[in-house]
Design a protein around this motif. Structure first.
Motif, PDB file in Angstrom:
ATOM      1  N   GLU A   3      73.330  21.347 -18.576  1.00 24.57           N
ATOM      2  CA  GLU A   3      72.470  22.510 -18.378  1.00 24.57           C
ATOM      3  C   GLU A   3      71.994  23.019 -19.728  1.00 24.57           C
ATOM      4  N   THR A   4      70.813  23.584 -19.744  1.00 23.00           N
ATOM      5  CA  THR A   4      70.280  24.172 -20.971  1.00 23.00           C
ATOM      6  C   THR A   4      70.299  25.687 -20.907  1.00 23.00           C
ATOM      7  N   GLU A   5      70.853  26.215 -19.840  1.00 22.84           N
ATOM      8  CA  GLU A   5      70.961  27.655 -19.690  1.00 22.84           C
ATOM      9  C   GLU A   5      72.312  27.996 -19.077  1.00 22.84           C
ATOM     10  N   ILE A   6      72.645  29.255 -19.120  1.00 24.68           N
ATOM     11  CA  ILE A   6      73.871  29.729 -18.491  1.00 24.68           C
ATOM     12  C   ILE A   6      73.695  29.639 -16.980  1.00 24.68           C
ATOM     13  N   VAL A   7      74.725  29.152 -16.309  1.00 28.17           N
ATOM     14  CA  VAL A   7      74.699  29.066 -14.845  1.00 28.17           C
ATOM     15  C   VAL A   7      75.871  29.881 -14.319  1.00 28.17           C
ATOM     16  N   MET A   8      75.552  30.856 -13.475  1.00 28.77           N
ATOM     17  CA  MET A   8      76.585  31.704 -12.885  1.00 28.77           C
ATOM     18  C   MET A   8      76.687  31.413 -11.397  1.00 28.77           C
ATOM     19  N   TYR A   9      77.884  31.031 -10.976  1.00 28.40           N
ATOM     20  CA  TYR A   9      78.183  30.802  -9.570  1.00 28.40           C
ATOM     21  C   TYR A   9      78.876  32.048  -9.040  1.00 28.40           C
ATOM     22  N   GLY A  10      78.399  32.547  -7.917  1.00 29.01           N
ATOM     23  CA  GLY A  10      78.999  33.750  -7.362  1.00 29.01           C
ATOM     24  C   GLY A  10      78.654  33.920  -5.902  1.00 29.01           C
ATOM     25  N   GLU A  47      85.187  25.036  -6.584  1.00 27.01           N
ATOM     26  CA  GLU A  47      86.560  24.714  -6.210  1.00 27.01           C
ATOM     27  C   GLU A  47      87.153  23.643  -7.129  1.00 27.01           C
ATOM     28  N   LYS A  48      86.349  22.685  -7.542  1.00 27.85           N
ATOM     29  CA  LYS A  48      86.815  21.645  -8.457  1.00 27.85           C
ATOM     30  C   LYS A  48      87.201  22.252  -9.807  1.00 27.85           C
ATOM     31  N   ILE A  49      86.360  23.112 -10.333  1.00 29.03           N
ATOM     32  CA  ILE A  49      86.629  23.758 -11.624  1.00 29.03           C
ATOM     33  C   ILE A  49      87.887  24.622 -11.547  1.00 29.03           C
ATOM     34  N   ASN A  50      88.062  25.304 -10.420  1.00 33.89           N
ATOM     35  CA  ASN A  50      89.127  26.299 -10.273  1.00 33.89           C
ATOM     36  C   ASN A  50      90.314  25.813  -9.443  1.00 33.89           C
ATOM     37  N   LYS A  51      90.564  24.523  -9.482  1.00 34.29           N
ATOM     38  CA  LYS A  51      91.750  23.925  -8.833  1.00 34.29           C
ATOM     39  C   LYS A  51      91.884  24.331  -7.359  1.00 34.29           C
ATOM     40  N   GLY A  52      90.760  24.255  -6.644  1.00 39.55           N
ATOM     41  CA  GLY A  52      90.773  24.538  -5.215  1.00 39.55           C
ATOM     42  C   GLY A  52      90.426  25.962  -4.836  1.00 39.55           C
ATOM     43  N   ASN A  53      90.301  26.832  -5.820  1.00 43.86           N
ATOM     44  CA  ASN A  53      89.980  28.236  -5.537  1.00 43.86           C
ATOM     45  C   ASN A  53      88.485  28.493  -5.669  1.00 43.86           C
ATOM     46  N   ARG A  54      88.009  29.441  -4.904  1.00 41.51           N
ATOM     47  CA  ARG A  54      86.602  29.860  -4.990  1.00 41.51           C
ATOM     48  C   ARG A  54      86.502  31.090  -5.883  1.00 41.51           C
ATOM     49  N   SER A  55      86.979  30.981  -7.096  1.00 41.08           N
ATOM     50  CA  SER A  55      86.989  32.103  -8.034  1.00 41.08           C
ATOM     51  C   SER A  55      85.585  32.331  -8.578  1.00 41.08           C
ATOM     52  N   VAL A  56      85.099  33.556  -8.404  1.00 39.01           N
ATOM     53  CA  VAL A  56      83.772  33.908  -8.895  1.00 39.01           C
ATOM     54  C   VAL A  56      83.815  35.278  -9.571  1.00 39.01           C
ATOM     55  N   PRO A  57      82.971  35.490 -10.545  1.00 40.03           N
ATOM     56  CA  PRO A  57      81.991  34.530 -11.019  1.00 40.03           C
ATOM     57  C   PRO A  57      82.632  33.424 -11.843  1.00 40.03           C
ATOM     58  N   THR A  58      82.107  32.239 -11.662  1.00 42.53           N
ATOM     59  CA  THR A  58      82.400  31.108 -12.529  1.00 42.53           C
ATOM     60  C   THR A  58      81.125  30.889 -13.319  1.00 42.53           C
ATOM     61  N   ILE A  59      81.229  30.992 -14.636  1.00 44.62           N
ATOM     62  CA  ILE A  59      80.045  30.945 -15.494  1.00 44.62           C
ATOM     63  C   ILE A  59      80.156  29.736 -16.419  1.00 44.62           C
ATOM     64  N   VAL A  60      79.140  28.875 -16.349  1.00 46.83           N
ATOM     65  CA  VAL A  60      79.100  27.661 -17.161  1.00 46.83           C
ATOM     66  C   VAL A  60      78.031  27.855 -18.242  1.00 46.83           C
ATOM     67  N   PHE A  61      78.438  27.645 -19.485  1.00 45.98           N
ATOM     68  CA  PHE A  61      77.545  27.831 -20.622  1.00 45.98           C
ATOM     69  C   PHE A  61      76.955  26.496 -21.065  1.00 45.98           C
ATOM     70  N   PRO A  62      75.814  26.536 -21.744  1.00 43.83           N
ATOM     71  CA  PRO A  62      75.164  25.290 -22.163  1.00 43.83           C
ATOM     72  C   PRO A  62      76.044  24.371 -23.006  1.00 43.83           C
ATOM     73  N   ASP A  63      77.033  24.936 -23.708  1.00 41.10           N
ATOM     74  CA  ASP A  63      77.925  24.102 -24.522  1.00 41.10           C
ATOM     75  C   ASP A  63      79.027  23.442 -23.693  1.00 41.10           C
ATOM     76  N   GLY A  64      79.006  23.673 -22.370  1.00 45.47           N
ATOM     77  CA  GLY A  64      79.994  23.077 -21.480  1.00 45.47           C
ATOM     78  C   GLY A  64      81.218  23.937 -21.234  1.00 45.47           C
ATOM     79  N   SER A  65      81.348  25.039 -21.976  1.00 41.46           N
ATOM     80  CA  SER A  65      82.495  25.923 -21.763  1.00 41.46           C
ATOM     81  C   SER A  65      82.304  26.726 -20.479  1.00 41.46           C
ATOM     82  N   ILE A  66      83.419  27.177 -19.932  1.00 45.09           N
ATOM     83  CA  ILE A  66      83.409  27.871 -18.648  1.00 45.09           C
ATOM     84  C   ILE A  66      84.270  29.124 -18.749  1.00 45.09           C
ATOM     85  N   LEU A  67      83.747  30.226 -18.233  1.00 52.73           N
ATOM     86  CA  LEU A  67      84.528  31.452 -18.092  1.00 52.73           C
ATOM     87  C   LEU A  67      84.615  31.771 -16.603  1.00 52.73           C
TER      88      LEU A  67
END
Length: 81
Positions: A3-10, A47-67
């Motif tokens: 991704e070239t932008e921040i992506v927020m899943y919620g 769910e894959k990122i959060n080991k089966g949980n639907r934790s939101v917001p899950t935010i993916v940054f362009p550098d690949g890091s995730i909060l």
């Protein structure tokens, strides 16, 4: 696909998602919003990122890091604002 932008899943019922969106909006930071309630593929990804949980917001940054469920302080540190 990188991704070239921040992506927020919620969800539309998530107070932390509204807070994170407000943080980005208040600081003029662009992001792509994905409602996992309307996107089955996004649910699987979150769910894959959060080991089966639907934790939101899950935010993916362009550098690949995730909060996941970050505070405003964590968002400020990550974005340099």
């Amino acid at each position: 696909m990188a991704e070239t932008e921040i992506v927020m899943y919620g969800t539309t019922r998530c107070p932390d998602c509204f807070r994170a969106k407000r943080f980005f909006d208040d600081h003029g930071i662009g992001y792509k919003w994905i409602d996992i309630g309307a996107d089955p593929e996004a649910v699987i990804y979150v769910e894959k990122i959060n080991k089966g949980n639907r934790s939101v917001p899950t935010i993916v940054f362009p550098d690949g890091s995730i909060l996941v469920e970050p505070s405003n302080a964590e968002l400020a540190k990550k974005t340099g604002t």
